[in-house]
Each structure stands twice: as structure tokens, then as C-alpha cells.
Design a protein around this motif. Sequence first.
Motif, PDB file in Angstrom:
ATOM      1  N   LEU A 272       7.543  -4.508   2.590  1.00 26.54           N
ATOM      2  CA  LEU A 272       6.633  -3.465   2.143  1.00 26.54           C
ATOM      3  C   LEU A 272       6.646  -3.378   0.632  1.00 26.54           C
ATOM      4  CD1 LEU A 272       4.830  -0.913   2.672  1.00 26.54           C
ATOM      5  CD2 LEU A 272       6.971   0.399   2.647  1.00 26.54           C
TER       6      LEU A 272
ATOM      7  N   GLY B  24       0.794  -1.217   0.000  1.00 23.42           N
ATOM      8  CA  GLY B  24       0.000   0.000   0.000  1.00 23.42           C
ATOM      9  C   GLY B  24       0.822   1.261   0.000  1.00 23.42           C
ATOM     10  N   LEU B  25       0.327   2.254   0.695  1.00 23.20           N
ATOM     11  CA  LEU B  25       0.786   3.639   0.559  1.00 23.20           C
ATOM     12  C   LEU B  25       1.977   3.986   1.442  1.00 23.20           C
ATOM     13  CD1 LEU B  25       0.084   6.392  -0.779  1.00 23.20           C
ATOM     14  CD2 LEU B  25      -1.375   6.850   1.203  1.00 23.20           C
ATOM     15  N   SER B  26       2.905   4.744   0.847  1.00 22.54           N
ATOM     16  CA  SER B  26       3.986   5.406   1.573  1.00 22.54           C
ATOM     17  C   SER B  26       3.825   6.910   1.384  1.00 22.54           C
ATOM     18  CB  SER B  26       5.352   4.980   1.037  1.00 22.54           C
ATOM     19  OG  SER B  26       5.526   3.578   1.115  1.00 22.54           O
TER      20      SER B  26
ATOM     21  N   THR C 198      -3.067  -3.772  -5.692  1.00 19.84           N
ATOM     22  CA  THR C 198      -3.806  -4.440  -4.623  1.00 19.84           C
ATOM     23  C   THR C 198      -4.571  -5.646  -5.146  1.00 19.84           C
ATOM     24  OG1 THR C 198      -4.037  -2.324  -3.475  1.00 19.84           O
ATOM     25  CG2 THR C 198      -5.491  -4.101  -2.781  1.00 19.84           C
TER      26      THR C 198
ATOM     27  N   TYR D  25      -3.658   2.049  -4.629  1.00 22.12           N
ATOM     28  CA  TYR D  25      -3.103   1.431  -5.823  1.00 22.12           C
ATOM     29  C   TYR D  25      -3.931   0.215  -6.253  1.00 22.12           C
ATOM     30  CZ  TYR D  25       0.766   4.315  -4.221  1.00 22.12           C
ATOM     31  OH  TYR D  25       1.523   5.360  -3.762  1.00 22.12           O
TER      32      TYR D  25
ATOM     33  N   ALA E 199       0.282   1.570   5.101  1.00 23.43           N
ATOM     34  CA  ALA E 199       0.977   0.293   4.945  1.00 23.43           C
ATOM     35  C   ALA E 199       2.400   0.379   5.482  1.00 23.43           C
ATOM     36  CB  ALA E 199       0.987  -0.128   3.476  1.00 23.43           C
ATOM     37  N   LEU E 200       3.070   1.499   5.214  1.00 24.08           N
ATOM     38  CA  LEU E 200       4.455   1.639   5.663  1.00 24.08           C
ATOM     39  C   LEU E 200       4.542   1.656   7.181  1.00 24.08           C
ATOM     40  CD1 LEU E 200       7.171   3.921   4.137  1.00 24.08           C
ATOM     41  CD2 LEU E 200       6.855   3.849   6.610  1.00 24.08           C
TER      42      LEU E 200
ATOM     43  N   GLY F 236       2.453   6.781   6.068  1.00 26.87           N
ATOM     44  CA  GLY F 236       1.559   6.022   5.203  1.00 26.87           C
ATOM     45  C   GLY F 236       1.042   4.803   5.936  1.00 26.87           C
TER      46      GLY F 236
ATOM     47  N   SER G   4       5.289  -1.041  -2.208  1.00 30.67           N
ATOM     48  CA  SER G   4       4.733   0.294  -2.304  1.00 30.67           C
ATOM     49  C   SER G   4       5.303   1.006  -3.524  1.00 30.67           C
ATOM     50  CB  SER G   4       5.044   1.087  -1.021  1.00 30.67           C
ATOM     51  OG  SER G   4       4.360   2.317  -1.003  1.00 30.67           O
TER      52      SER G   4
ATOM     53  N   ASP H  39       9.809  -1.667  -4.310  1.00 38.43           N
ATOM     54  CA  ASP H  39       9.277  -0.456  -4.934  1.00 38.43           C
ATOM     55  C   ASP H  39       8.851  -0.809  -6.357  1.00 38.43           C
ATOM     56  OD1 ASP H  39       8.674   2.048  -5.895  1.00 38.43           O
ATOM     57  OD2 ASP H  39      10.690   2.873  -5.626  1.00 38.43           O
TER      58      ASP H  39
END
Length: 291
Positions: free
Chosen positions: A57, A8-10, A143, A139, A41-42, A39, A59, A83
Motif C-alpha cells: 500500500l 491511494g487513500l487511507s 497517482t 493524491y 486503496a487500503l 479507505g 498512501s 507512507d
Amino acid sequence: MSSVLFAGLSTIDIQYFVPGFPSSNQKVKCKPPDLLVGGPALNAAVAYAFLAGEANLLSAVGHSPFNPLIQQDLQEHAVHLIDFIVAKSTNPVLATVITSANGDRSILSHHPEDHSFFLDVQALFDQLQPELVLVDGFYPQMTLRVCEEATARNIPVVFDGGSWKPHLESLLPFFDLIICSADFRPPGCNSSGDVIRFFHQHQKSEVAISRGADSILCAGQGHICEIAVEKLKIKDSLGAGDFLHGAFCYYWLKNRNFESALRLASSFASQTCRYEGTRKCFAELKKEQFI
């Protein structure tokens, strides 16, 4: 400890501490802001790594002047980053956080770009061998692929529901363990009871709703209960919900009990609120009291 994939999100969080929230057209002088990596998830991955030793992670970070800050933060907290836009030049989501003297915070932010997703998910799962996956709903392409792969391998998926997003309707079948905020409102839902009924209608039996300093509503094992939140002196509540989710993953993998994992995770998240920002707590808290 078991491998968990947080997808998920950072973000970059610019946090200001003020005596009180400014009124219209008022200027407030305060100390220089803190520049934090964040974020949902982060931060959840950081909390899990604190308890378990390491985390993974997935992201969208990309290439920007903020990249070294993100990389350093994740390395310091034993989070392995995958990433999926590593070669792309783009800024991360920027969030401005205003935190008042009582620990309450207001956040100004924006939705991330919906980056295309071309990563080989099968190879990623083969490499990481996760026993649990957490997604925060950001995302959509990424996801969906992560959820599909997890479900194909019978890996439970934890859903962190911060707010309703239209694409979540197509993701609902993949969610196994659901923890929502009080702001999460699917179409037609006007109360927490409506939200629980919504998920039950979609055959989701283990659902929780976190409500800040108020009790957590927990619907699992065929009954609904309230989990009291510890009353502590709060310095800052930024990241507490994310830390709840990361700690939940740790405790759920230990005991496979939804309610018990929530109770333990809630206690952990409450303790993080005794510190300013989202990283001082991990330098001060003693891991041994939580594992």
C-alpha cells in the motif's frame, strides 16, 4: 502470489450502528462506535492480502495519534505500507459512518490534503516488482507518477472510480481496467450507459460499474453484460466496494479475464457484507473457499 501495488487513500472510519437513520433534530442513542481503519486503496489491499498472502500500500498516513492504529491494522492483515509523508504531522481523513439495521450506510467525510510527492517511484517499482497496480484517484501527484511508471513498464493499471475528480482527465490514458461506482459521473454523463460510452471514447474497452446490491454492468470483450450480485442477508455494506476491487486484482491475476474476475470478486464482496464492520469478515471467512 503476484505483487500488487495499491496506491491511494487511507482513512479512519468512526462507525455507528443505529436502528434507523435519524430525522432532523432527532437524537439517537446507540452503542459506542467502532473505530476502524479504512479507505478505498487500503481496504482493497487488505482484501487482496487475505486472498494472496500479502499486499503493498502506497498512501499518505503521516504522524498523528491515529498512526499506531493504522500500523497495527496493516500488520495484522499482511499489508506492507509505504507512507510517502512518513515524517509529516497530520491527521488522516476522518469518516463518520452511520449504518442502519438493514446494512445500508451513510458516510460523512472530506477530501484529503494534496500532499507533495517526492518518493523515488523507479526505486519503489524495482523493489516491489508489481505485476498489477490499483489507483483510487486520490493524491494527484502521487497517482500520476505511479501511473506513468506502471505504463512505462507495461504493468496494467486498475482504476477504482468512486467519484469524478477534475484531475482524472489527465490520468485517463493510463487506465487499463476500470471499475466505477454508480455515483461516478464524468462531465456530460447522466447514466451508466453514458459512463461506458465515455470510457469507450477514450479507447478503454474493459469497464465495469458496480451498483451496490444491483447487478454489476460489465463492458468487456466487445459486449456488455450484467453480473448478478448474490442475495444474502446483509449486516453491513461498509467496505464492500473496496473489497470487490481488491478481490478483482487477485482473480484477474489468476485468469486475466475481466468478466470472470468480476464475477468471482463480486461473490467474495457479497460474503463480506454478512459481517459488521470491515474486519470481522476476515476473521470469520475461510480463505480456502475463495482461492
